[in-house]
Structures are given as C-alpha cells and as structure tokens.
Design a protein around this motif. Structure first.
Motif, mmCIF file in Angstrom:
data_model
loop_
_atom_site.group_PDB
_atom_site.id
_atom_site.type_symbol
_atom_site.label_atom_id
_atom_site.label_comp_id
_atom_site.label_asym_id
_atom_site.label_seq_id
_atom_site.Cartn_x
_atom_site.Cartn_y
_atom_site.Cartn_z
ATOM 1 N N GLU A 49 12.626 20.645 -0.494
ATOM 2 C CA GLU A 49 12.496 20.804 -1.941
ATOM 3 C C GLU A 49 13.555 21.759 -2.480
ATOM 4 O OE1 GLU A 49 10.839 19.403 -4.220
ATOM 5 O OE2 GLU A 49 9.181 18.332 -3.256
ATOM 6 N N LEU A 50 13.990 22.682 -1.639
ATOM 7 C CA LEU A 50 15.009 23.652 -2.044
ATOM 8 C C LEU A 50 16.365 22.967 -2.271
ATOM 9 C CD1 LEU A 50 15.857 26.622 -2.490
ATOM 10 C CD2 LEU A 50 16.283 26.756 -0.028
ATOM 11 N N ILE A 51 16.703 21.974 -1.438
ATOM 12 C CA ILE A 51 17.998 21.321 -1.567
ATOM 13 C C ILE A 51 17.934 19.988 -2.295
ATOM 14 C CG2 ILE A 51 18.774 22.417 0.580
ATOM 15 C CD1 ILE A 51 18.357 19.747 1.977
ATOM 16 N N SER B 185 19.573 4.157 -4.028
ATOM 17 C CA SER B 185 20.528 4.098 -2.926
ATOM 18 C C SER B 185 19.924 3.387 -1.722
ATOM 19 C CB SER B 185 20.972 5.504 -2.530
ATOM 20 O OG SER B 185 19.914 6.178 -1.856
ATOM 21 N N LYS B 186 20.804 3.072 -0.762
ATOM 22 C CA LYS B 186 20.372 2.393 0.454
ATOM 23 C C LYS B 186 19.925 3.373 1.528
ATOM 24 C CE LYS B 186 23.287 -1.659 -0.277
ATOM 25 N NZ LYS B 186 24.351 -2.532 0.285
ATOM 26 N N SER B 187 19.765 4.635 1.159
ATOM 27 C CA SER B 187 19.356 5.651 2.124
ATOM 28 C C SER B 187 17.841 5.836 2.163
ATOM 29 C CB SER B 187 20.036 6.986 1.790
ATOM 30 O OG SER B 187 19.708 7.389 0.470
ATOM 31 N N ASN B 188 17.115 4.821 1.643
ATOM 32 C CA ASN B 188 15.656 4.958 1.615
ATOM 33 C C ASN B 188 15.002 4.621 2.947
ATOM 34 O OD1 ASN B 188 15.966 2.212 1.694
ATOM 35 N ND2 ASN B 188 14.766 1.769 -0.139
ATOM 36 N N TRP B 189 15.804 4.470 3.998
ATOM 37 C CA TRP B 189 15.249 4.139 5.319
ATOM 38 C C TRP B 189 14.864 5.382 6.117
ATOM 39 C CZ3 TRP B 189 17.932 6.229 9.407
ATOM 40 C CH2 TRP B 189 19.239 6.651 9.150
ATOM 41 N N LEU B 190 15.184 6.571 5.588
ATOM 42 C CA LEU B 190 14.986 7.807 6.349
ATOM 43 C C LEU B 190 14.016 8.735 5.634
ATOM 44 C CD1 LEU B 190 15.868 9.603 8.747
ATOM 45 C CD2 LEU B 190 17.735 10.453 7.292
ATOM 46 N N ASN B 191 12.959 9.151 6.338
ATOM 47 C CA ASN B 191 12.034 10.167 5.849
ATOM 48 C C ASN B 191 12.252 11.470 6.606
ATOM 49 O OD1 ASN B 191 10.680 8.571 3.944
ATOM 50 N ND2 ASN B 191 9.213 7.817 5.458
ATOM 51 N N LEU B 192 12.294 12.583 5.878
ATOM 52 C CA LEU B 192 12.532 13.883 6.486
ATOM 53 C C LEU B 192 11.546 14.901 5.945
ATOM 54 C CD1 LEU B 192 16.441 14.047 6.206
ATOM 55 C CD2 LEU B 192 15.126 13.586 8.292
ATOM 56 N N ASN C 65 11.515 11.165 1.196
ATOM 57 C CA ASN C 65 12.470 10.128 1.522
ATOM 58 C C ASN C 65 13.874 10.641 1.192
ATOM 59 O OD1 ASN C 65 14.076 7.423 0.638
ATOM 60 N ND2 ASN C 65 12.521 6.963 2.174
ATOM 61 N N TYR C 66 14.856 10.258 2.014
ATOM 62 C CA TYR C 66 16.202 10.792 1.808
ATOM 63 C C TYR C 66 16.761 10.442 0.432
ATOM 64 C CZ TYR C 66 21.003 12.171 2.653
ATOM 65 O OH TYR C 66 22.229 12.769 2.556
ATOM 66 N N SER C 67 16.357 9.292 -0.125
ATOM 67 C CA SER C 67 16.807 8.938 -1.472
ATOM 68 C C SER C 67 16.287 9.912 -2.520
ATOM 69 C CB SER C 67 16.359 7.506 -1.810
ATOM 70 O OG SER C 67 14.940 7.419 -1.816
ATOM 71 N N GLU C 68 15.124 10.536 -2.262
ATOM 72 C CA GLU C 68 14.623 11.580 -3.153
ATOM 73 C C GLU C 68 15.426 12.865 -2.999
ATOM 74 O OE1 GLU C 68 10.072 11.666 -3.553
ATOM 75 O OE2 GLU C 68 10.379 10.848 -1.553
ATOM 76 N N ILE C 69 15.834 13.162 -1.782
ATOM 77 C CA ILE C 69 16.575 14.393 -1.522
ATOM 78 C C ILE C 69 17.950 14.352 -2.185
ATOM 79 C CG2 ILE C 69 17.553 15.886 0.262
ATOM 80 C CD1 ILE C 69 15.363 14.815 2.143
ATOM 81 N N ASN C 70 18.643 13.193 -2.068
ATOM 82 C CA ASN C 70 19.981 13.116 -2.658
ATOM 83 C C ASN C 70 19.970 12.698 -4.118
ATOM 84 O OD1 ASN C 70 19.658 10.305 -2.738
ATOM 85 N ND2 ASN C 70 20.957 9.939 -0.960
ATOM 86 N N GLY C 71 18.762 12.497 -4.670
ATOM 87 C CA GLY C 71 18.630 12.254 -6.101
ATOM 88 C C GLY C 71 18.993 10.856 -6.547
ATOM 89 N N ASP C 72 19.061 9.909 -5.627
ATOM 90 C CA ASP C 72 19.429 8.539 -5.970
ATOM 91 C C ASP C 72 18.422 7.582 -5.352
ATOM 92 O OD1 ASP C 72 20.585 6.191 -6.706
ATOM 93 O OD2 ASP C 72 22.398 6.408 -5.475
#
Length: 501
Positions: free
Chosen positions: A495-497, A71-78, A61-68
């Motif tokens: 996982e790298l970023i 946040s409201k960015s939990n609508w995107l899976n990548l 989930n994008y919230s995992e990628i940006n470390g928050d």
C-alpha cells in the motif's frame, strides 16, 4: 493419510452436477433488471463473523500496485505486511498464577505470491509466515510463536467455463486445489485462519470449490490433514488426524435468507502424540442468516449436532448460536445494537460411556471473548454489542463495545483455558458452581494513512464463583478481576508503494 478414493467419488458428483446444470436456462435479463443486482452475496452483518477474503485482504494484484488495472500484469498477486501488538495482561486467568502482570510484544509477518490467469487452468500460491514474541513472562507456545515457515503452498486447477452462469450473469468457476492452505468457512467459529492470534491455522490436502460468493449456490469440499505448528522446527501435517467437510451455500433468496448447511468430520487415530486417544467426530450444522427487508434488522442463527465416538465413548454434543441486530440507518454514525446468545455443550458425567463436550474443530475464538479466555466448548455466553463509525478529519473510525456473561454449560466439565488448562480447570463434583464471570470490552480501529491500520482495545473481566473457587484450590487465593489492554499496528508495504491514477 487422506482417503483419496473419496476424491474420485467427489469428481463423479461434480460431473453429475455439471450435466444437470447444462439443462438449466442460463440468464434472464428480466430478473437482472428487476432486481438490479450483480451478486447474490449479502454479508451477514453479525459481529465477528465476516470471513477473510481469498487471497487475504493484505494481498494486491500487481495491476493495482502499478496503478493500471487495464494492463496485462493482472496475472500476479503480491502481499507483504507486518503486524506488531503490544499487550498488557493483568491477572490473566489462563495462567497458573492468580496475580500477574505480563507485557508481551507480538510480531507477525506475512509474504504472499500468487499466479493467476496467465497459465489457466493452472494456478498457484505460496505464503510465508513468521511469528515471534518478545518480553513475555511465560514460556513460548505455538499460539504466539512459529518462526519462519510456510503457511500456504498449493497448486490449483481453475475452470470458469465448465458450468453455466447464474441468472445474474456471474460465472460459476470450479477449482481443485492441492497442497498446504488456509481458509475460513461458514461463520469462522469452526474453520478459520484465526487472524487475531499471532499464528495461523492451516492444513495440507485437497480442497474443491464449485461456484463463488456471487453465485446463487456454491459448494465447498475439504479433505485435509491439520498442520502441527512447531515453534522452532519445520511444521508438519498431523497424519493421525483427517479433517473433511462438505459445505453448501444457497443464496437464491439472499435478500431474505442465506442458507448454509454443512457436514464436518474429524477422524483421529490413536498415537503417542495424542495420548493414544482415537476419535471419530461427525457434525451436522445449519446456518441461516439475512436481513429483514428494509427494517434495519438482521439475524444469524446456527444449530449443530455432533455424533460418533470420542476415545471409546459415544459422542453426543450440541451447539447453537443466535444473534439479532438493528442498524440505525438514518443516523450519522449508523450504530448497530445486537444481542447474542451462544451455547456449546459440556460433558454431563465423566464416569459414563457418553461424551457431551462439543468439538470446536479449528475455529476462531475471539468472537466469544475479546480477551481470548473463552472457546466454543462447555459454555453459555449471552452478550450485547454496540457498533458505530464516524469520521475524524476524513479518517474513518470504527468503534465497537459490549458486555458479556459466561457460564459453564455443565458445571462438572472443564473451563478449558483456566489455570494453564492442565489442573484445577475442572471440578468433577460440580461444587465449584458454573458462573465464570462477566466482562466489558471496547475496540477502536482506524487507518491514519493508507498503509497503516491501527487497532486499540481494552477488556475488563470480573471473575465469579467457578474461577474464584478453582484459583483458591490451586493457589489459596483468587483475583476478583482481570484486565487486557492492547495496541496493534499493521503495516502493509505494498500500500505504501501503490500508485493511483
């Protein structure tokens, strides 16, 4: 074409279920406190049966990628990963040659985008895949090669408030999905994405799910056409085949037993592409698994009965698997020792009006044999496995090893993968015997850095009478053994970023 009228009947069934569910009491905090549980789901623990997550484990989930995570960015899976596997196959019995050395390099790349939450009830996902092979000794096939294509592309209606929560307080969501999709069900032996293989099983059609793994009960409904994998061209649905399923999960007593009854159906219309063979195969199955209190013992048992017709013959086939294991919880490495026996029937008499060969549908073959020789048909396969884990400089290392034996369930039916699967893989007289061979295998898995998974394995197969006799019949000689060695590296770009806080 999928029979869409079945979908209407299914929706009626769901409406009835919903009305019935509204009369149930929603929550009992007393039960929750007493059991101190937040989920009814308990993993079976049997070897090779753990289903891939949805979305798959490489997706973040994008919230995992940006470390928050707040946040409201939990609508995107990548998701984005690439896997490379270098193999050495010595005297591979699947090939037409008796003696051979093959050094294929397999490359597998997947990319995933999923939209959730923000447009509910509308959700959707798309997954691209690219599978290639270099340096192979033999012609390319769709097990190894499927150049850039769509693995999944579906739209979904997702509702999490239609049904009441279970007694542990978990929501019981319902979704209806249409499009191209891939999934794993039950113990993966009949429906799987087949992650080990370089290419992926997928389908097009409808899928409906009521509930989730956390719930005390769950239902899955499938109405699908299998996707035909084309090595170089765009993959297309097989409109001559219809695959449908109803799968139940009862986890109310999961601290003792989980019950999974299911019905699978495969209908095939005669066409030039399938040799003008019509089929209508039905399967009734029941899986029971669980842990025996605090003893360290766990079990996993399945029985399947098949009926219907197979190319104008009456289908009458069976399969059963059973595993019992013991985990030494008090020791440092937590080793698990298990014993397994698997059986799938073979055709008794090629000249009668009855077909006894078990239909394996779209399952995962690797749990049957590490070298990919054995599939779930005409087989008796006992084995023992040892699994344990350790830490080396804060790196978790998982090891499993085992010894396996293989016999034909009926010596007059085929060993599907032998000698290219075309000639000399069946002896209609039964005089070639039934003992296929036995093998030792071992595997080591670890993650040296968070974005790189490493998998190293070896399998040594010793051929016995049936394999030897059929190799002699075709080539005039036989190989007494076969070896398979591999090194697999999986690189997860996200996982790298990924940031941590």
């Amino acid at each position: 074409m999928i029979k869409y009228k079945n979908l209407l009947l299914l929706l009626c069934f769901i409406a009835h279920t919903n009305m019935h569910g509204q009369n149930d009491s929603i929550a009992s905090t007393k039960v929750n406190k007493k059991e101190n549980r937040t989920s009814y789901y308990i993993e079976a623990g049997s070897y090779g049966t753990k289903r891939e997550t949805e979305p798959q484990s490489y997706v973040l989930n994008y919230s995992e990628i940006n470390g928050d995570k707040s946040s409201k960015s939990n609508w995107l899976n990548l998701g984005l990963y690439t896997r490379t596997r270098a193999e050495w196959r010595h005297n591979d019995i699947r090939r037409t040659d008796t003696y051979s050395n093959d050094y294929p390099l397999l490359f597998k790349t997947r990319a995933y985008i999923g939209i959730i939450n923000i447009l509910d009830p509308i959700r959707g996902s798309i997954e691209f895949g690219d599978s290639r092979r270099n340096n192979g000794l033999y012609p390319e096939d769709n097990r190894d090669v499927n150049t850039t294509d769509i693995i999944q592309a579906y739209a979904e209606l997702y509702f999490d408030k239609i049904l009441p929560r279970d007694k542990l307080g978990n929501k019981r969501p319902t979704f209806l999905r249409y499009g191209r999709m891939a999934m794993e069900m039950i113990d993966r032996r009949l429906i799987a994405t087949n992650q080990w293989r370089n290419t992926t099983n997928n389908f097009k059609g409808f899928r409906m799910q009521i509930g989730q793994d956390k719930n005390d009960w769950q239902m899955d409904f499938l109405f699908l056409n299998p996707i035909l994998r084309d090595i170089n061209d765009y993959d297309k649905p097989d409109t001559n085949q219809e695959f449908s399923a109803i799968i139940g999960h009862w986890r109310k007593w999961s601290n003792i037993i989980t019950i999974e009854p299911y019905y699978l159906s495969l209908k095939q219309e005669a066409a030039i592409a399938n040799g003008n063979k019509s089929r209508n195969i039905h399967s009734l199955g029941l899986r029971l698994y669980g842990w025996i209190k605090n003893t360290g013992f766990n079990y996993d048992i399945t029985g399947i009965h098949q009926f219907g017709t197979d190319n104008n013959k009456t289908q009458k086939a069976y399969a059963a698997t059973a595993e019992i294991g013991y985990t030494f919880q008090k020791t440092k490495y937590k080793p698990r020792l298990s014993a397994f026996i698997g059986y799938a029937s073979g055709d008794k008499n090629p000249n009668d009006n009855e077909s006894n060969r078990f239909e394996r549908f779209f399952g995962f073959a690797r749990p049957w044999s590490a070298d990919d020789y054995i599939i779930m048909e005409n087989i008796i396969a006992p084995k023992i496995k040892l699994e344990f884990q350790s830490k080396i400089k804060n790196t978790l290392v998982k090891v499993d090893t085992g010894y396996n034996f293989y016999w034909l369930a009926n010596k007059k039916d085929r060993f599907n993968n032998l000698l290219g699967g075309t000639t000399n893989n069946r002896d209609l007289t039964g005089q070639s015997g039934s003992f296929l061979g036995h093998n030792f295998d071992c595997r080591i898995r670890f993650i040296p850095v968070k974005y790189l998974e490493t998998n190293i394995g070896y399998s040594h197969f010793i051929t016995e009478e049936f394999v030897q006799n059929q190799q002699i019949a075709q080539n005039g000689n036989y190989a007494s053994n076969s070896d398979f060695v591999y090194l697999e590296l999986t690189f997860n770009f996200l996982e790298l970023i990924k940031k941590t806080k």
